[in-house]
Design a protein around this motif. Sequence first.
Motif, short mmCIF file in Angstrom:
data_model
loop_
_atom_site.label_atom_id
_atom_site.label_comp_id
_atom_site.label_asym_id
_atom_site.label_seq_id
_atom_site.Cartn_x
_atom_site.Cartn_y
_atom_site.Cartn_z
N PHE A 117 0.82 -1.21 0.00
CA PHE A 117 0.00 0.00 0.00
C PHE A 117 0.85 1.26 0.00
CE2 PHE A 117 -3.42 -2.90 0.97
CZ PHE A 117 -4.51 -2.29 0.37
N PHE A 124 -1.05 3.73 2.42
CA PHE A 124 -1.68 4.47 1.33
C PHE A 124 -1.76 5.96 1.62
CE2 PHE A 124 -5.63 5.65 -1.11
CZ PHE A 124 -5.05 5.53 -2.36
N GLY A 161 0.36 4.24 -2.45
CA GLY A 161 0.25 5.61 -1.96
C GLY A 161 1.20 6.56 -2.64
N HIS A 208 -8.15 5.58 -7.92
CA HIS A 208 -7.61 4.71 -6.88
C HIS A 208 -8.28 3.33 -6.92
CE1 HIS A 208 -6.78 8.63 -4.44
NE2 HIS A 208 -5.96 8.48 -5.44
N GLY A 251 -9.39 0.39 0.36
CA GLY A 251 -8.07 -0.04 0.78
C GLY A 251 -8.07 -0.65 2.16
N GLY A 258 -2.47 9.61 -3.71
CA GLY A 258 -3.17 9.21 -2.49
C GLY A 258 -4.49 9.92 -2.30
#
Length: 409
Positions: free
Chosen positions: A20, A93, A24, A34, A73, A280
């Motif tokens: 992650f 992230f 990110g 995303h 996420g 992000g």
Amino acid sequence: MTDQNLAKPDLRLWQIFLIFLRLGLTSFGGPVAHIGYFREEFVIRRKWFSDAAYGDLVALCQFVPGPASSQVGMGIGMSLGGFAGAFVAWLGFTMPSAIVLAGLGLGFAGGDIAATGPMIWGLKLVAVGVVAHALLGMARSLCPDIPRATMALIAAALMIAVNGIGMQVLVIAAGSVAGFLFLRGDTGKVDGNLGAGISSRGAIVALLVFGLLLIGLPILAQTAPSPWLAVFDGFYRSGALVFGGGHVVLPLLQEAVVAPGWVDADMFLAGYGATQAVPGPIFTFAAYLGAVLQNGAGGGAGALVALIAIFLPAFLLVIGLLPFWDRVRHMPKMRAGLAGINAAVVGLLASVLYDPIWTGTIHDVKDVVIAFIAFAVLQWRLMPVWALVLAGGAGGVLMGYFGFAGAVG
């Protein structure tokens, strides 16, 4: 494809965090992009989730308040590593953009945002390709027949005609009803466990904490005046009361920090501009605002408090709802309704691809060609998505140097 055809690995928390963290660092383009990046990573590349299971998770996160992509996420992290997995997924992230934006706030200088225009232009064009690629893949999996394709088209048309959170909730609810009416016996079975490691008791506690904080924080802020408590309350409510996430949170944040005079309006807008230049979640704008607060609760501590407060509602809702959602989605009678919801979600993503992603990014033939190239690169798997993102940013800078970069809106 069902979850029983897939094998989720036994991951350590640091492995989830690193996956992650890379996302990110490279996930530009906003919430819908995303969702496309997550799908590429976990459904297509690693094959840890089926499109159906991933669609179920996206459907839940579209339906509840909070930052939808961050909640997706968190849900992925939870299914891979339980409560701790959800936390490290969020941390990885969120951390890159939060650190950058908090640093900008602490320096009271956002830099020359206009100078990053060509890079942002290139990244936005790549995001068009990423979203289009994800949409096509999800449509093939979640809308494989005429009834579901029709539901998706109707949902997209309604959202384009009447865009708003109320219509979004209505479209998702209507998709559920349409699924019950027209898709019974035609939705398959989904195995697997999205809410791993969270008991029913833990889920209920999380929902109770969510509600108690939402009701109790304003009362505490009034009865025990404190700048830190007021900040936590303002950012918590902003995260708890926004549907759709992303840019939708801006009016709530403006009301929370500009209206009481905690942040100057020009400083607010400068930070929002800086937020567009980092990957992000957009909710990391809270880190910038917390750093520039002028109510006695700013600085590094203010950035941390604001960031935790705005994401805490999303975390509590994912922990509280995903285990129950996981049970519901396995019930044969509920699969039809969920299949309708997933078709509606495809329509929602299609509407967002058109407006604001396409309308706000594509301005001439050059933009169309570059966005199509990005789509083709992913479609034929010529390079991984993170490399495409880096190439898009570098290409934008290069074209800007020669005067070919387009407008950034």
